[in-house]
Design an enzyme around this catalytic site. Structure first.
Site, PDB file in Angstrom:
ATOM      1  N   TYR A  13      -2.053  -0.739   9.915  1.00 38.45           N
ATOM      2  CA  TYR A  13      -2.492  -1.386   8.239  1.00 38.45           C
ATOM      3  C   TYR A  13      -0.721  -1.249   7.687  1.00 38.45           C
ATOM      4  CZ  TYR A  13      -3.969  -1.554   4.038  1.00 38.45           C
ATOM      5  OH  TYR A  13      -4.342  -2.085   2.284  1.00 38.45           O
ATOM      6  N   SER A  54       0.697  -1.413  -0.297  1.00 34.52           N
ATOM      7  CA  SER A  54       0.122  -0.526  -0.334  1.00 34.52           C
ATOM      8  C   SER A  54       1.000   0.969   0.123  1.00 34.52           C
ATOM      9  CB  SER A  54      -0.938   0.074   1.102  1.00 34.52           C
ATOM     10  OG  SER A  54      -1.408   1.481   1.390  1.00 34.52           O
TER      11      SER A  54
END
Length: 249
Positions: A158, A145
């Protein structure tokens, strides 16, 4: 679900999380590229069946298989099933993952453990089987990400799991020396999926869309295009984290 008459020389792809927003488009794109696709899902067989049916209706070849990506036995069964159906595995795209958000100071450790199990252990387990099974000329593509570098507040947990994915990707590429298998990761930026948009108001969505010079959110087809490149012609791209975010960083 599968179609008969698969070409004996067709390449074969496993897409974990293949019924989700990005996974769905990745599955369709690889099938359109001529691959037989195994759509792997965790909890909703109906959604996975819909993706496979869509691929079949579009003239492709697809099947579905349910597996917990963090369970080594179930993942081994997934690869076994793919080999039985299609004769081998050439491409593994690991899109499966979850995103739970909160500032670090108030983050529930149970949520951190849950993300660790799916995002880190799941990537490790899937990559372990891929490293053992993918045929020469194949590709392993993980999902990272852009938030690892963007540093958005509330994304600490995350982003930490995706930083681990980056490390696994870079090292596995080197561990597969001599096998003619590439290992890369795609790192999307703000992308219009249910996972990303959940809980965000329109003002937040507009702000995130304007981060990119192209002034829009990415779409799943944008991400699938990058995966297609890495899964097919990009034989000299290896051990890389590819930021697919419209120029946010």
């Amino acid at each position: 679900m599968a179609t008969p008459g698969t070409s004996a020389d067709a390449r074969v792809a496993i897409v974990t999380g293949g019924s989700g927003g990005i996974g769905r488009e990745v599955s369709r794109r690889l099938a359109a590229d001529g691959m037989s696709v195994l759509v792997a899902y965790a909890g909703n067989p109906d959604t996975a069946d819909q993706v496979a049916k869509l691929i079949v209706d579009e003239g492709g070849t697809a099947s579905t298989f349910g597996a917990d990506v963090a369970d080594e036995t179930q993942v081994a069964d997934l690869f076994d099933a793919t080999e039985r159906l299609y004769g081998g595995v050439d491409v593994v795209v690991h899109t499966a993952g979850i995103m739970l958000l909160s500032p670090l100071a108030t983050f529930e450790l149970a949520d951190l453990d849950r993300m660790h199990r799916i995002n880190i252990r799941g990537t490790f387990v899937v990559n372990q089987q891929a490293a053992r099974r993918v045929r020469p000329g194949g590709a392993i593509i993980n999902f990272s990400s852009s938030v690892v570098k963007l540093g958005f507040e509330s994304y600490t947990g995350y982003a930490a799991t995706k930083g681990a994915v980056d490390a696994m990707t870079l090292i596995l590429a080197r561990e597969l020396r001599g096998r003619d298998i590439t290992v890369n990761a795609v790192a999307p930026g703000p992308t219009a999926t249910d996972l990303f948009l959940d809980g965000k108001d329109q003002a937040t969505i507009d702000r995130l869309a304007n981060l990119a010079p192209l002034q829009r959110l990415g779409g799943p087809p944008d991400i699938a295009e990058a995966v297609s490149f890495l899964a097919g012609p990009a034989r000299w791209v290896n051990g890389q984290i590819i930021y697919v975010n419209g120029g946010v960083i």
